[in-house]
Design a protein around this motif. Structure first.
Motif, PDB file in Angstrom:
ATOM      1  N   ALA A 123       0.706  -0.999   0.190  1.00  0.00           N
ATOM      2  CA  ALA A 123       0.426   0.281   0.470  1.00  0.00           C
ATOM      3  C   ALA A 123       0.633   1.762   0.088  1.00  0.00           C
ATOM      4  N   ASP A 124       0.458   2.448  -0.510  1.00  0.00           N
ATOM      5  CA  ASP A 124       1.124   3.452  -0.353  1.00  0.00           C
ATOM      6  C   ASP A 124       1.375   3.825   0.639  1.00  0.00           C
ATOM      7  N   ASN A 125      -0.021   4.264   0.906  1.00  0.00           N
ATOM      8  CA  ASN A 125      -0.701   4.987   2.370  1.00  0.00           C
ATOM      9  C   ASN A 125      -0.736   3.819   3.179  1.00  0.00           C
ATOM     10  N   PRO A 126       0.055   2.724   4.073  1.00  0.00           N
ATOM     11  CA  PRO A 126      -0.654   1.664   4.882  1.00  0.00           C
ATOM     12  C   PRO A 126      -1.378   2.448   6.338  1.00  0.00           C
ATOM     13  N   GLN A 127      -2.908   2.059   6.048  1.00  0.00           N
ATOM     14  CA  GLN A 127      -3.665   2.551   7.160  1.00  0.00           C
ATOM     15  C   GLN A 127      -3.968   1.129   7.634  1.00  0.00           C
ATOM     16  N   THR A 128      -3.255   0.685   9.780  1.00  0.00           N
ATOM     17  CA  THR A 128      -3.878  -0.306  10.508  1.00  0.00           C
ATOM     18  C   THR A 128      -4.915   0.049  10.695  1.00  0.00           C
ATOM     19  N   LEU A 175      -3.891  -7.351   4.097  1.00  0.00           N
ATOM     20  CA  LEU A 175      -5.059  -6.798   3.507  1.00  0.00           C
ATOM     21  C   LEU A 175      -5.447  -6.252   4.147  1.00  0.00           C
ATOM     22  N   GLN A 176      -6.243  -6.480   5.218  1.00  0.00           N
ATOM     23  CA  GLN A 176      -7.746  -6.792   6.334  1.00  0.00           C
ATOM     24  C   GLN A 176      -6.367  -5.055   6.686  1.00  0.00           C
ATOM     25  N   LEU A 177      -5.053  -5.538   7.733  1.00  0.00           N
ATOM     26  CA  LEU A 177      -4.119  -4.171   8.036  1.00  0.00           C
ATOM     27  C   LEU A 177      -4.512  -3.370   7.432  1.00  0.00           C
ATOM     28  N   GLY A 178      -4.663  -3.301   6.214  1.00  0.00           N
ATOM     29  CA  GLY A 178      -4.178  -2.413   5.711  1.00  0.00           C
ATOM     30  C   GLY A 178      -2.857  -2.112   4.693  1.00  0.00           C
ATOM     31  N   LEU A 179      -2.271  -3.385   5.117  1.00  0.00           N
ATOM     32  CA  LEU A 179      -0.610  -2.831   4.570  1.00  0.00           C
ATOM     33  C   LEU A 179      -0.531  -3.426   3.110  1.00  0.00           C
ATOM     34  N   VAL A 180      -1.585  -3.974   2.398  1.00  0.00           N
ATOM     35  CA  VAL A 180      -1.385  -4.519   1.397  1.00  0.00           C
ATOM     36  C   VAL A 180      -2.487  -3.778   0.476  1.00  0.00           C
ATOM     37  N   GLU A 181      -2.442  -3.593  -1.096  1.00  0.00           N
ATOM     38  CA  GLU A 181      -3.851  -3.591  -1.618  1.00  0.00           C
ATOM     39  C   GLU A 181      -3.900  -4.748  -2.898  1.00  0.00           C
ATOM     40  N   LYS A 182      -4.862  -4.403  -3.281  1.00  0.00           N
ATOM     41  CA  LYS A 182      -5.025  -5.340  -4.983  1.00  0.00           C
ATOM     42  C   LYS A 182      -5.162  -5.537  -6.134  1.00  0.00           C
ATOM     43  N   GLN A 183      -4.053  -6.066  -7.053  1.00  0.00           N
ATOM     44  CA  GLN A 183      -4.312  -5.251  -8.298  1.00  0.00           C
ATOM     45  C   GLN A 183      -4.713  -6.616  -9.141  1.00  0.00           C
ATOM     46  N   GLN A 184      -5.766  -6.636 -10.738  1.00  0.00           N
ATOM     47  CA  GLN A 184      -4.975  -7.840 -11.868  1.00  0.00           C
ATOM     48  C   GLN A 184      -3.954  -7.620 -11.297  1.00  0.00           C
ATOM     49  N   ARG A 185      -3.846  -9.631 -12.031  1.00  0.00           N
ATOM     50  CA  ARG A 185      -2.543  -9.330 -12.528  1.00  0.00           C
ATOM     51  C   ARG A 185      -2.009  -9.172 -13.627  1.00  0.00           C
TER      52      ARG A 185
END
Length: 269
Positions: A123-128, A175-185
């Protein structure tokens, strides 16, 4: 015992219960789709006890638990079929408890990761969660360091030497912690990473240069899209270049593995 039918009417838990009650020896052969691909797997029993399982080259216990997330397919019990070896020693009750838990986990994962085409990125701006501090387990830290925004989850699983199911669980948590985001492969990035991984695994770090040269000879650049034919051309170029270093036998074997990876990535059968 004549036992066959549909998993919709007779799920894996019922198969295990029935075989356990009748103390049969044999194999339940299951034909179904696993992770979107048709496959055939088996659960082996001796005297009613589950002793072995095989599914898509998964480790024995992982194969067994994976059957519980398959709810559509056909099965046939082959009486007297011996197990290749015996590696499972848990009771039927314990196996069913673990299997039901696995099925519930898979349902939750699919709500967050509905397809295998998702690529995690930092994530660009991690939100915990709730703005709290982050406490990650070693396995979670390990996978977090492997996320590069290019590899899909299956590739991350291989690189981390962690089962695909556990990798998906960790990704969901991140993902739930906001450290990672999803994108299509993006196929072009995944292909480059996977071919490089294969080559380096066999030839060492110098193989990375051969991969780059193979792309250049095909006039393909990592910034552009790539077709299956172009991917095969990259493999042919790599095969020619690597023969000069390791000889035809090892080079041809590696090229076959690369073509297999191309086929899987582009869903070519």
């Amino acid at each position: 015992m004549a036992l066959e039918g549909s998993l919709r009417e007779f799920p894996v838990t019922d198969i295990i219960q029935m075989v356990s009650l009748t103390k049969q020896t044999g194999a339940a052969e299951i034909k179904a789709a696993y992770r979107g691909q048709p496959t055939v797997g088996r659960i082996y029993f001796r005297g009613g006890n589950v002793v072995f399982a095989e599914l898509d080259n998964l480790p024995t216990m992982e194969a067994l638990l994976s059957f519980f997330s398959i709810d559509d397919g056909e099965f046939t019990f082959i009486t007297g079929e011996p197990a290749p070896r015996e590696e499972i020693h848990s009771s039927s009750e314990m196996i069913m408890m673990q299997g039901i838990n696995r099925s519930d986990e898979v349902k939750l994962i699919r709500e967050v990761l509905p397809s295998d085409d998702i690529v995690p990125r930092l994530a660009d701006n991690p939100q915990t969660v709730n703005g709290g501090s982050i406490n990650l387990r070693p396995e979670e830290w390990k996978l977090l360091t492997l996320i590069n925004g290019q590899d899909d989850i299956a590739t991350i699983s291989r690189k981390g030497n962690i089962s695909l199911h556990n990798t998906e669980k960790v990704i969901v948590h991140l993902l739930q912690l906001g450290l990672v985001e999803k994108q299509q492969r993006n196929v072009k990035y995944i292909l480059y990473a996977e071919l490089s991984e294969l080559a380096i695994g066999v030839l060492g770090t110098t193989a990375k240069n051969l991969i780059d040269q193979s792309y250049q000879r095909a006039h393909i650049y990592i910034e552009t899209d790539i077709t299956p034919d172009q991917a095969y051309e990259v493999v042919v170029n790599f095969q020619k270049l690597s023969r000069l270093l390791v000889g035809p036998k090892k080079s041809d074997m590696l090229a076959d593995q690369m073509r297999d990876r191309v086929n899987k990535l582009f869903n070519i059968r």
